[in-house]
Design an enzyme around this catalytic site. Structure first.
Site, PDB file in Angstrom:
ATOM      1  N   ARG A 233       0.844  -5.055  -5.278  1.00 28.33           N
ATOM      2  CA  ARG A 233       1.013  -6.247  -4.446  1.00 28.33           C
ATOM      3  C   ARG A 233       1.101  -7.410  -5.433  1.00 28.33           C
ATOM      4  O   ARG A 233       0.146  -7.676  -6.156  1.00 28.33           O
ATOM      5  CB  ARG A 233      -0.165  -6.409  -3.485  1.00 28.33           C
ATOM      6  CG  ARG A 233      -0.242  -5.271  -2.461  1.00 28.33           C
ATOM      7  CD  ARG A 233      -1.340  -5.521  -1.423  1.00 28.33           C
ATOM      8  NE  ARG A 233      -1.254  -4.545  -0.340  1.00 28.33           N
ATOM      9  CZ  ARG A 233      -2.140  -3.574  -0.142  1.00 28.33           C
ATOM     10  NH1 ARG A 233      -3.167  -3.433  -0.928  1.00 28.33           N
ATOM     11  NH2 ARG A 233      -1.994  -2.737   0.880  1.00 28.33           N
TER      12      ARG A 233
ATOM     13  N   GLY B 148       0.843  -1.206   0.000  1.00 26.07           N
ATOM     14  CA  GLY B 148       0.000   0.000   0.000  1.00 26.07           C
ATOM     15  C   GLY B 148       0.872   1.246   0.000  1.00 26.07           C
ATOM     16  O   GLY B 148       1.894   1.285   0.674  1.00 26.07           O
TER      17      GLY B 148
ATOM     18  N   ASP C 242       5.704  -4.894   6.052  1.00 26.85           N
ATOM     19  CA  ASP C 242       6.397  -6.154   6.378  1.00 26.85           C
ATOM     20  C   ASP C 242       6.290  -7.206   5.275  1.00 26.85           C
ATOM     21  O   ASP C 242       7.185  -8.039   5.111  1.00 26.85           O
ATOM     22  CB  ASP C 242       5.987  -6.698   7.748  1.00 26.85           C
ATOM     23  CG  ASP C 242       4.491  -6.805   7.917  1.00 26.85           C
ATOM     24  OD1 ASP C 242       3.759  -6.508   6.941  1.00 26.85           O
ATOM     25  OD2 ASP C 242       4.051  -7.188   9.007  1.00 26.85           O
TER      26      ASP C 242
ATOM     27  N   ASP D 158       2.648  -0.476  11.886  1.00 24.30           N
ATOM     28  CA  ASP D 158       2.538  -1.786  12.554  1.00 24.30           C
ATOM     29  C   ASP D 158       3.782  -2.662  12.363  1.00 24.30           C
ATOM     30  O   ASP D 158       3.684  -3.888  12.395  1.00 24.30           O
ATOM     31  CB  ASP D 158       1.294  -2.525  12.031  1.00 24.30           C
ATOM     32  CG  ASP D 158       1.354  -2.762  10.525  1.00 24.30           C
ATOM     33  OD1 ASP D 158       2.218  -2.168   9.852  1.00 24.30           O
ATOM     34  OD2 ASP D 158       0.533  -3.542  10.019  1.00 24.30           O
TER      35      ASP D 158
ATOM     36  N   ARG E  80      -5.592  -1.670   9.121  1.00 25.72           N
ATOM     37  CA  ARG E  80      -5.646  -3.122   8.890  1.00 25.72           C
ATOM     38  C   ARG E  80      -5.882  -3.852  10.214  1.00 25.72           C
ATOM     39  O   ARG E  80      -6.909  -3.625  10.829  1.00 25.72           O
ATOM     40  CB  ARG E  80      -4.366  -3.622   8.216  1.00 25.72           C
ATOM     41  CG  ARG E  80      -4.592  -4.959   7.487  1.00 25.72           C
ATOM     42  CD  ARG E  80      -3.331  -5.436   6.821  1.00 25.72           C
ATOM     43  NE  ARG E  80      -2.924  -4.598   5.724  1.00 25.72           N
ATOM     44  CZ  ARG E  80      -3.320  -4.759   4.469  1.00 25.72           C
ATOM     45  NH1 ARG E  80      -4.159  -5.708   4.159  1.00 25.72           N
ATOM     46  NH2 ARG E  80      -2.889  -3.954   3.528  1.00 25.72           N
TER      47      ARG E  80
ATOM     48  N   THR F 196       4.317   2.480   5.844  1.00 27.21           N
ATOM     49  CA  THR F 196       2.894   2.096   5.886  1.00 27.21           C
ATOM     50  C   THR F 196       2.188   3.036   6.853  1.00 27.21           C
ATOM     51  O   THR F 196       2.731   3.359   7.913  1.00 27.21           O
ATOM     52  CB  THR F 196       2.675   0.636   6.343  1.00 27.21           C
ATOM     53  OG1 THR F 196       1.311   0.498   6.784  1.00 27.21           O
ATOM     54  CG2 THR F 196       3.564   0.197   7.485  1.00 27.21           C
TER      55      THR F 196
ATOM     56  N   ASP G  65      -0.054   2.299   8.695  1.00 28.34           N
ATOM     57  CA  ASP G  65      -0.519   1.529   9.865  1.00 28.34           C
ATOM     58  C   ASP G  65       0.451   1.579  11.054  1.00 28.34           C
ATOM     59  O   ASP G  65       0.059   1.254  12.172  1.00 28.34           O
ATOM     60  CB  ASP G  65      -0.742   0.066   9.480  1.00 28.34           C
ATOM     61  CG  ASP G  65      -1.710  -0.088   8.308  1.00 28.34           C
ATOM     62  OD1 ASP G  65      -2.508   0.836   8.081  1.00 28.34           O
ATOM     63  OD2 ASP G  65      -1.644  -1.123   7.627  1.00 28.34           O
TER      64      ASP G  65
HETATM   65  O1  F6P Z   1      -1.741  -1.147   4.962  1.00 31.04           O
HETATM   66  C1  F6P Z   1      -2.233   0.097   4.590  1.00 31.04           C
HETATM   67  C2  F6P Z   1      -3.724   0.034   4.387  1.00 31.04           C
HETATM   68  O2  F6P Z   1      -4.194   1.320   4.023  1.00 31.04           O
HETATM   69  C3  F6P Z   1      -4.536  -0.486   5.581  1.00 31.04           C
HETATM   70  O3  F6P Z   1      -4.709   0.480   6.574  1.00 31.04           O
HETATM   71  C4  F6P Z   1      -5.793  -0.935   4.921  1.00 31.04           C
HETATM   72  O4  F6P Z   1      -6.431  -1.948   5.661  1.00 31.04           O
HETATM   73  C5  F6P Z   1      -5.308  -1.459   3.597  1.00 31.04           C
HETATM   74  O5  F6P Z   1      -4.047  -0.867   3.350  1.00 31.04           O
HETATM   75  C6  F6P Z   1      -6.215  -1.172   2.436  1.00 31.04           C
HETATM   76  O6  F6P Z   1      -5.690  -1.830   1.321  1.00 31.04           O
HETATM   77  P1  F6P Z   1      -6.135  -1.532  -0.183  1.00 31.04           P
HETATM   78  O7  F6P Z   1      -5.466  -0.250  -0.605  1.00 31.04           O
HETATM   79  O8  F6P Z   1      -5.645  -2.697  -0.942  1.00 31.04           O
HETATM   80  O9  F6P Z   1      -7.618  -1.364  -0.174  1.00 31.04           O
END
Ligand code: F6P
Length: 325
Positions: free
Chosen positions: A77, A16, A108, A134, A176, A130, A132
């Protein structure tokens, strides 16, 4: 004195996106060039590496991007890269291109990719990015501060309208499976309750009863912050309204938290981490990630980094519980 070896370094962003990734890319490119190395920008993360989508960068390739959200290298991804076959193919492409090392900017999952490539003979350095926050090996990940400020700005606006209508605003914040962003946003906006996946909660005790008690002191508008990892924010909204009699609205902040100009803090950390990543490759090191520990930039073995767990900030959790009334 023997001249140090000139390297060819690749840089990519993966997973992300996060505001501040561009500042990290800029730092990697400019540091490498300053030290006399060549640098390739790889587009669309590991997916682009597998398609050999890369371009040599010069000083001007990263002009005017230090504050911009998103990533000029794009991100993805990659499913193929999670397979052994995909990883071997990626390592072959790096060798064919003459890459002496790779800087991987991401979370990660991206670090696991960097670890695999390092094991296949391509020294990789990870930079944590990120929203997050995390990642266990670092106190801070690129993107967190900007996302937090975006969440806070939005919640401040929600507070205005909640106050005018004597309403409760339930705000779902990204993260997340982690509650760092929600906890900080809740604390920074004086939320009556902040619900995160790392701590058990009881809706009656931790939200409904708190709201009722607060109403007796003359307050009639409320903010409840819910981390997305908790789930069910829509049902919670309904439950809160039924049990308190306070009109309640749900706002899911969503991907707006992933964009926007990077804060000064992001830019400073990203610059330092990008610089350190190139230094590590220069000194012949790979299979490491950089991070922040006690406000200093440091580096650590990827294997060890990936085993490290991060708990939420216990003091902030306690403070939020005790003073947001
Ligand atoms: O990991 C970053 C994040 O924005 C999370 O907070 C969220 O759950 C996820 O990515 C959303 O992913 P996507 O952009 O694939 O919808």
């Amino acid at each position: 004195m023997a001249e140090s070896k000139k390297l060819t370094i690749g840089v990519l962003s993966s997973g992300g996106d996060a505001p501040g990734m561009n500042a990290a890319i800029r730092a990697v490119v400019r540091t490498a060039l300053f030290k006399g190395h060549r640098v390739y920008g790889i587009y669309h993360g590991f997916e682009g590496l597998l398609a050999d989508r890369m371009e040599e960068m010069d000083e001007r390739s990263v002009s005017n991007i230090i504050g911009h959200g998103g990533t000029i290298l794009y991100t993805a991804r990659s499913k193929e890269f999670t397979t052994e076959e995909g990883q071997k193919k990626a390592a072959e492409i790096c060798k064919k291109r003459g890459l002496d090392g790779l800087v991987v900017i991401g979370g990660d999952g991206s670090f696991r990719g960097a670890q695999k490539l390092s094991a296949l003979g391509i020294p990789c350095i990870g930079i944590p990015a990120t929203i997050d926050n995390d990642i266990g090996s670092t106190e801070y990940t690129i993107g967190f501060d900007t996302a937090l400020n975006t969440a806070v700005e939005s919640i401040d606006k929600l507070r205005d309208t909640s106050q005018s209508h004597d309403r409760c605003s339930v705000v779902e914040v990204m993260g997340r499976h982690a509650g760092h962003l929600a906890l900080y946003a809740g604390l920074a906006t004086g939320a009556i309750a902040t619900l995160i996946p790392e701590r058990e909660f009881n809706l009656d005790r931790d939200v409904v009863d708190r709201m009722k008690a607060t109403m007796t002191t003359g307050k009639h508008h409320f903010i409840v912050v819910v981390a997305e990892g908790v789930g069910n924010s829509k049902d919670m909204c309904y439950y809160i309204e039924q049990r308190t009699g306070v009109e309640t609205r749900l706002t899911v902040l969503g991907h707006v938290q992933r964009g926007g100009n990077a804060t000064a803090m992001e830019r400073v950390y990203a610059s330092g981490m990008g610089y350190r990543a190139v230094e590590l490759l220069e000194s012949g090191k790979g299979n490491r990630v950089v991070g922040v520990r006690e406000n200093h930039i440091y580096d650590i073995d990827i294997e060890e980094a990936l085993t490290m767990k991060k708990d939420i900030n216990r003091l902030y959790y306690q403070v939020a519980k005790e003073i947001s009334i």
